[in-house]
Design a protein around this motif. Structure first.
Motif, PDB file in Angstrom:
ATOM      1  N   VAL A   1       0.847  -1.190   0.000  1.00 39.83           N
ATOM      2  CA  VAL A   1       0.000   0.000   0.000  1.00 39.83           C
ATOM      3  C   VAL A   1       0.879   1.236   0.000  1.00 39.83           C
ATOM      4  N   MET A   2       1.762   1.328   0.978  1.00 38.87           N
ATOM      5  CA  MET A   2       2.665   2.468   1.051  1.00 38.87           C
ATOM      6  C   MET A   2       4.097   1.970   1.227  1.00 38.87           C
ATOM      7  N   THR A   3       4.994   2.583   0.462  1.00 41.14           N
ATOM      8  CA  THR A   3       6.419   2.261   0.526  1.00 41.14           C
ATOM      9  C   THR A   3       7.186   3.565   0.707  1.00 41.14           C
ATOM     10  N   GLU A   4       8.434   3.431   1.107  1.00 50.15           N
ATOM     11  CA  GLU A   4       9.267   4.613   1.293  1.00 50.15           C
ATOM     12  C   GLU A   4       9.460   5.362  -0.018  1.00 50.15           C
ATOM     13  N   GLU A   5       9.504   4.633  -1.115  1.00 46.02           N
ATOM     14  CA  GLU A   5       9.676   5.263  -2.432  1.00 46.02           C
ATOM     15  C   GLU A   5       8.460   6.111  -2.802  1.00 46.02           C
ATOM     16  N   ARG A   6       7.271   5.589  -2.517  1.00 44.23           N
ATOM     17  CA  ARG A   6       6.043   6.314  -2.850  1.00 44.23           C
ATOM     18  C   ARG A   6       5.762   7.458  -1.879  1.00 44.23           C
ATOM     19  N   PHE A   7       6.124   7.260  -0.619  1.00 40.54           N
ATOM     20  CA  PHE A   7       5.780   8.231   0.425  1.00 40.54           C
ATOM     21  C   PHE A   7       7.008   8.589   1.264  1.00 40.54           C
ATOM     22  N   PRO A   8       7.994   9.243   0.643  1.00 38.41           N
ATOM     23  CA  PRO A   8       9.243   9.547   1.361  1.00 38.41           C
ATOM     24  C   PRO A   8       9.055  10.462   2.564  1.00 38.41           C
ATOM     25  N   ILE A   9       8.135  11.412   2.461  1.00 38.56           N
ATOM     26  CA  ILE A   9       7.936  12.355   3.571  1.00 38.56           C
ATOM     27  C   ILE A   9       7.292  11.651   4.761  1.00 38.56           C
ATOM     28  N   LEU A  10       6.313  10.799   4.496  1.00 38.43           N
ATOM     29  CA  LEU A  10       5.683  10.039   5.578  1.00 38.43           C
ATOM     30  C   LEU A  10       6.692   9.119   6.260  1.00 38.43           C
ATOM     31  N   TYR A  11       7.546   8.489   5.472  1.00 38.61           N
ATOM     32  CA  TYR A  11       8.524   7.568   6.061  1.00 38.61           C
ATOM     33  C   TYR A  11       9.582   8.315   6.868  1.00 38.61           C
ATOM     34  N   LYS A  12       9.943   9.520   6.457  1.00 41.99           N
ATOM     35  CA  LYS A  12      10.867  10.327   7.267  1.00 41.99           C
ATOM     36  C   LYS A  12      10.210  10.707   8.585  1.00 41.99           C
ATOM     37  N   TRP A  13       8.908  11.001   8.535  1.00 42.39           N
ATOM     38  CA  TRP A  13       8.158  11.303   9.763  1.00 42.39           C
ATOM     39  C   TRP A  13       8.121  10.085  10.679  1.00 42.39           C
ATOM     40  N   ILE A  14       7.898   8.914  10.099  1.00 40.95           N
ATOM     41  CA  ILE A  14       7.896   7.688  10.899  1.00 40.95           C
ATOM     42  C   ILE A  14       9.255   7.512  11.578  1.00 40.95           C
ATOM     43  N   GLY A  15      10.320   7.797  10.849  1.00 36.58           N
ATOM     44  CA  GLY A  15      11.656   7.713  11.428  1.00 36.58           C
ATOM     45  C   GLY A  15      11.828   8.658  12.603  1.00 36.58           C
ATOM     46  N   ARG A  16      11.244   9.855  12.485  1.00 34.19           N
ATOM     47  CA  ARG A  16      11.374  10.833  13.582  1.00 34.19           C
ATOM     48  C   ARG A  16      10.608  10.396  14.830  1.00 34.19           C
TER      49      ARG A  16
END
Length: 223
Positions: free
Chosen positions: A177-192
């Motif tokens: 559904v969602m991958t880091e490639e498709r949703f880089p900003i969301l994944y950076k937020w998850i990292g934070r």
């Protein structure tokens, strides 16, 4: 919280609705007593404190019950003023409420549809879900957190994406559904947010959640 205050939370560890209430309390450093519910055999206390909907979560403050997670979050923020979750600006507060409803009524609602329907219907649901996730991701553009430079109300709401949707993909056999490639900003937020100690202490154990979700997806009638 004053020494005389009594605070109880009735929830289920797998439910992002009740877990978001616990996260809000933990971010504010508020002590509470937690009661894990069996939704197939609801406790007399849960039925007493939420006789209308008979659902979790329920927060009970000095004997007074508050139900529905969004209502509870606002009650917590208004009762304990330290580490505010909602913005002080009226417009920003209204927008936080708007996007919170968007998460629950659009993103979560679509995610729940993933376990039902034909393969073609599932593909359509994934495409629609991606579209709405991109709309939400745009709200993070240029910001560290949805709340600005610190974790806030909308970040608490969006943990369902970071810790439930991402895990559900794995539980459903690598459904993308969602991958880091498709949703880089969301994944950076998850990292934070995963670097925040309180969040890491609170987050549901991944492997245990995967096991639970696999069983749930395999049995539509499971709780």
């Amino acid at each position: 919280m004053a020494d005389s205050d009594e605070l109880m939370v009735f929830g289920v560890w797998t439910s992002h609705y009740s877990r978001r209430v616990e996260l809000a309390l933990k971010l504010k450093g508020i002590q509470y007593q937690y009661f894990e519910e069996d939704l197939s055999n609801k406790s007399p206390l849960l039925l007493k404190y939420n006789p209308i909907h008979k659902k979790i979560p329920v927060l009970v403050h000095n004997g007074k019950p508050v139900a529905e997670s969004l209502v509870i979050l606002e009650y917590i923020d208004e009762t304990w003023k330290n580490n505010p979750l909602l913005p002080q600006d009226p417009y920003a507060r209204a927008m936080s409420r708007f996007w919170a409803k968007f998460i629950d009524e659009t993103i979560v609602a679509l995610a729940l549809k993933l376990r039902a329907g034909t393969e073609e219907e599932q593909k359509q649901t994934i495409e629609e879900l991606r579209k709405h996730l991109k709309v939400l991701e745009n709200q993070l553009e240029g910001k560290e957190f949805f709340g600005g430079d610190r974790i806030g109300y909308l970040d608490v709401m969006a943990t369902v994406i970071a810790f439930w949707l991402v895990v559900a993909q794995e539980a459903m056999g690598g459904l993308e559904v969602m991958t880091e490639e498709r949703f880089p900003i969301l994944y950076k937020w998850i990292g934070r947010i995963t670097k925040i100690d309180v969040v890491n202490e609170w987050r549901p154990p991944k492997e245990k959640l995967i096991e639970y979700l696999k069983a749930r997806f395999a049995s539509p009638k499971s709780v």
